[in-house]
Design an enzyme around this catalytic site. Structure first.
Site, short mmCIF file in Angstrom:
data_model
loop_
_atom_site.label_atom_id
_atom_site.label_comp_id
_atom_site.label_asym_id
_atom_site.label_seq_id
_atom_site.Cartn_x
_atom_site.Cartn_y
_atom_site.Cartn_z
N LYS A 180 1.12 -3.41 18.82
CA LYS A 180 0.49 -1.82 19.15
C LYS A 180 0.73 -1.04 17.90
CE LYS A 180 1.52 1.54 20.20
NZ LYS A 180 1.11 3.00 19.15
N GLU A 256 13.13 -0.94 11.79
CA GLU A 256 12.94 -0.43 10.27
C GLU A 256 12.71 0.99 10.56
OE1 GLU A 256 13.14 -1.84 7.62
OE2 GLU A 256 13.14 -4.05 7.93
N CYS A 290 9.14 5.36 3.86
CA CYS A 290 10.31 5.45 4.24
C CYS A 290 11.34 5.32 3.31
CB CYS A 290 10.32 4.42 5.14
SG CYS A 290 9.94 2.97 4.74
N GLU A 389 14.66 13.50 7.08
CA GLU A 389 13.48 12.90 6.58
C GLU A 389 12.40 14.01 6.68
OE1 GLU A 389 11.60 9.63 8.40
OE2 GLU A 389 11.86 8.58 6.56
P1 NAD Z 1 7.03 7.15 15.09
O1 NAD Z 1 8.28 6.70 15.26
O2 NAD Z 1 6.39 8.37 15.85
O3 NAD Z 1 5.90 6.00 15.71
C1 NAD Z 1 5.91 4.73 15.31
C2 NAD Z 1 5.32 3.98 16.52
O4 NAD Z 1 6.10 3.80 17.66
C3 NAD Z 1 3.82 4.28 16.97
O5 NAD Z 1 2.82 3.14 16.70
C4 NAD Z 1 3.90 5.17 18.30
O6 NAD Z 1 2.81 4.85 19.07
C5 NAD Z 1 5.11 4.21 18.76
N1 NAD Z 1 5.98 4.79 19.86
C6 NAD Z 1 6.31 6.25 20.07
N2 NAD Z 1 6.93 6.38 20.91
C7 NAD Z 1 7.32 5.13 21.36
C8 NAD Z 1 8.27 4.60 22.48
N3 NAD Z 1 8.97 5.37 23.09
N4 NAD Z 1 8.45 3.30 22.32
C9 NAD Z 1 7.81 2.36 21.73
N5 NAD Z 1 6.75 2.99 20.89
C10 NAD Z 1 6.92 4.25 20.72
O7 NAD Z 1 6.80 7.32 13.76
P2 NAD Z 1 5.66 7.63 12.80
O8 NAD Z 1 5.44 9.03 12.74
O9 NAD Z 1 4.25 6.82 13.12
O10 NAD Z 1 5.89 6.91 11.25
C11 NAD Z 1 6.82 7.78 10.39
C12 NAD Z 1 8.16 7.25 10.41
O11 NAD Z 1 8.10 6.02 10.29
C13 NAD Z 1 9.18 7.75 9.53
O12 NAD Z 1 10.08 8.20 10.17
C14 NAD Z 1 9.37 6.95 8.44
O13 NAD Z 1 10.54 6.69 7.72
C15 NAD Z 1 9.34 5.59 9.29
N6 NAD Z 1 9.00 4.43 8.64
C16 NAD Z 1 10.18 3.32 8.43
C17 NAD Z 1 9.70 2.33 7.68
C18 NAD Z 1 10.88 1.35 7.53
O14 NAD Z 1 10.44 0.08 7.02
N7 NAD Z 1 12.02 1.76 7.40
C19 NAD Z 1 8.19 2.44 7.10
C20 NAD Z 1 7.49 2.88 7.48
C21 NAD Z 1 7.74 4.06 8.20
#
Ligand code: NAD
Length: 486
Positions: A180, A256, A290, A389
């Site tokens: 997803k 992650e 990230c 962040e």
């Molecule tokens: P987000 O947490 O808003 O969303 C990530 C994914 O989770 C999306 O596909 C979203 O639709 C889904 N999602 C949202 N609510 C959910 C729920 N309750 N249950 C299951 N899935 C759900 O993150 P974002 O804004 O898309 O990405 C940015 C964030 O990702 C930043 O905090 C960044 O640090 C982090 N990130 C971490 C890594 C890593 O490897 N540590 C890599 C890339 C990004």
């Protein structure tokens, strides 16, 4: 740009069952690129059912040769269509095109070859040798097996890197997967679904790709009892929700999450060069990484010089059109994300900080979700912009009083994803690196990103490791078979 906007469920490219679609936007121009299938709960239910059947009722999980063949086929098919994927990635993610030759596209595609080789050579069974527990002669074998159905939920910032870092090892290990992707980047994943459908022999149901504008469709993967493991990358707040939801069915979770990593400059380092390098690392992809080192820790005696050097470098980098090969800093992904970054810039001023450069939206261009690369000075590690962040091209410069103090400040964070140390005296550099509580560290410019190297976080940056052998074994169970010997 002809584009797939279908879901991949049970080996077929299908529209969302409700017939719904949602817009995907070019963040550099704010124009609608096109529409993606907007899956609902019924679609996700079918995708999970298809994955479950593919895992339970076919030989996929036992046929390593087939899996290796399919993964190599996929890598080759992606490479055959790499220019199409590059165009989508630049348009949909707003990713500078130069980055698509590395971590934004080419390296993750090539990483599929690494996991195929790993699965082919992997020791799936280990003989523990004869023993006689309780006096009973026994032959014992440890067998590594796939977990079952993997639910993969991913963000938008490096969509191919994160999608393939989950799909590759999960499939190589013998699992079936439902992916997803993020609502901001549906096409990057849907196009991969089309390539899988058109050019590979993956059996139906082994990979399902479900795009949706509704976060609850991702949450469904964390709740459904047919899913054995949730592999999630995204914000720490969502990671927490994933962990809670998965706890009801005691699913394994692999997380992650976010970061607020420190770039530590020791007092014997080449300070201007170090500050310029730190600035470039945070301006890259508008700071939407990230593991980017967004806190620059410099010797107090040279603080002003460091702010100046970082600001000069940041201003020189600037921002620009992501299709221009010279651009390092493109737009943010969305208006919502730009508002969030602007909010943090206001907080920095309200807490007594000042800008060494940048500080908000540029006047030109009038469209695109751009923010000027910004250096924040005059604040300590307790400021919100040093603790939270931001996910924008924003570097906060903080003074330290020597090596031990730098370690203390670097570790004074809820996160522990990455870090950097620069200095001349190798013993001091090693002393600092060994004390940083983070999953990866760049020492004097070393590069930690590679398909064969584990990546992940300490503390609230996550649980588990992605990529490398550790990233492959995240998707395996361990079974002990004890055979009585006559
Ligand atoms: P987000 O947490 O808003 O969303 C990530 C994914 O989770 C999306 O596909 C979203 O639709 C889904 N999602 C949202 N609510 C959910 C729920 N309750 N249950 C299951 N899935 C759900 O993150 P974002 O804004 O898309 O990405 C940015 C964030 O990702 C930043 O905090 C960044 O640090 C982090 N990130 C971490 C890594 C890593 O490897 N540590 C890599 C890339 C990004």
């Amino acid at each position: 740009m002809p584009m797939n906007s279908a879901l991949l469920i049970e080996g077929a490219l299908v529209p969302a069952s409700g017939g719904n679609t949602f817009a995907t936007i070019n963040p550099a121009t704010e124009t609608v690129l096109g529409r993606a299938a907007d899956a609902d709960a019924d679609d996700m239910d079918r995708a999970i059912g298809a994955a479950r059947a593919a895992f339970d009722d076919t030989d996929w999980s036992r046929d390593t040769a087939l899996r290796v063949h399919c993964l190599r086929q996929l890598r080759d098919a992606l490479n055959d269509e790499i220019e199409q994927l590059r165009s989508i990635t630049v348009a949909e993610v707003g990713a500078p095109v130069s980055l698509t030759y590395g971590g934004q596209l080419q390296m993750p595609v090539d990483g599929l070859g690494y996991v195929a080789d790993l699965a082919e050579a992997y020791a799936w069974t280990t003989d523990l040798g004869p023993a006689a527990p309780f006096g009973k002669p026994t032959g014992r074998t440890v067998v590594r097996e796939p977990c079952g159905v993997v639910g993969a939920v991913t963000p938008w910032n490096f969509p191919h890197q994160i999608n393939f870092a989950k799909l590759g090892p999960a499939l190589a290990a013998g699992n079936a997967v439902v992916l997803k992707p993020a609502p901001d980047t549906p096409w990057c994943a849907a196009e991969v679904g089309r390539i899988i459908h058109d050019h590979t022999d993956f059996p139906p149901g082994v990979i399902n790709i479900v795009t949706s504008g509704d976060h609850r469709v991702g949450a469904q993967l964390t709740e459904d009892p047919r899913v054995d493991l949730v592999s999630f990358t995204g914000s720490t707040a969502t990671g927490r929700a994933v962990m809670v939801a998965a706890s009801h069915t005691i699913k394994r979770v692999f997380l992650e999450l976010g970061g607020k990593s420190a770039y530590v400059v020791l007092d014997d380092a080449d300070l201007p060069a170090a500050c310029a390098s730190a600035a470039a690392g945070v301006a890259m992809h508008a700071g939407q990484g990230c593991a980017f080192t967004t806190r620059l820790l410099v010797p107090r005696a040279r603080y002003d010089e460091a702010v100046e050097a970082a600001s000069t470098a940041m201003s020189g980098i600037g921002f620009g059109d992501p299709t221009d090969p010279a651009t390092l800093c493109g737009p943010l992904i969305s208006a919502r994300q730009r508002d969030r970054v602007e909010g943090y810039l206001k907080i920095a001023l309200a807490e007594g900080g000042r800008f060494g450069c940048g500080g908000g939206r540029p006047v030109e261009p009038s469209s695109g979700f751009y923010i000027e690369p910004t250096v924040i000075a005059g604040l300590g590690n307790d400021a919100r912009v040093a603790r939270e962040e931001i996910f924008g091209p924003v570097l906060t410069v903080i003074a330290h009083d020597g090596d031990a103090d730098a370690v203390r400040i670097a570790n004074d964070s809820p996160y522990g994803l990455s870090g950097a140390v620069v200095g001349t005296d190798q013993d001091r550099v090693d002393w600092v690196a060994s004390r940083l509580r983070t999953g990866t560290i760049n020492v004097n410019g070393g590069v930690w990103y590679s398909p064969d190297a584990p990546f992940g976080g300490y503390k609230q940056s996550g649980i588990g490791r992605e990529m490398g052998l550790a990233g492959f074994e995240e998707y395996l169970e361990t079974k002990l078979i004890a055979k009585g010997v006559q």
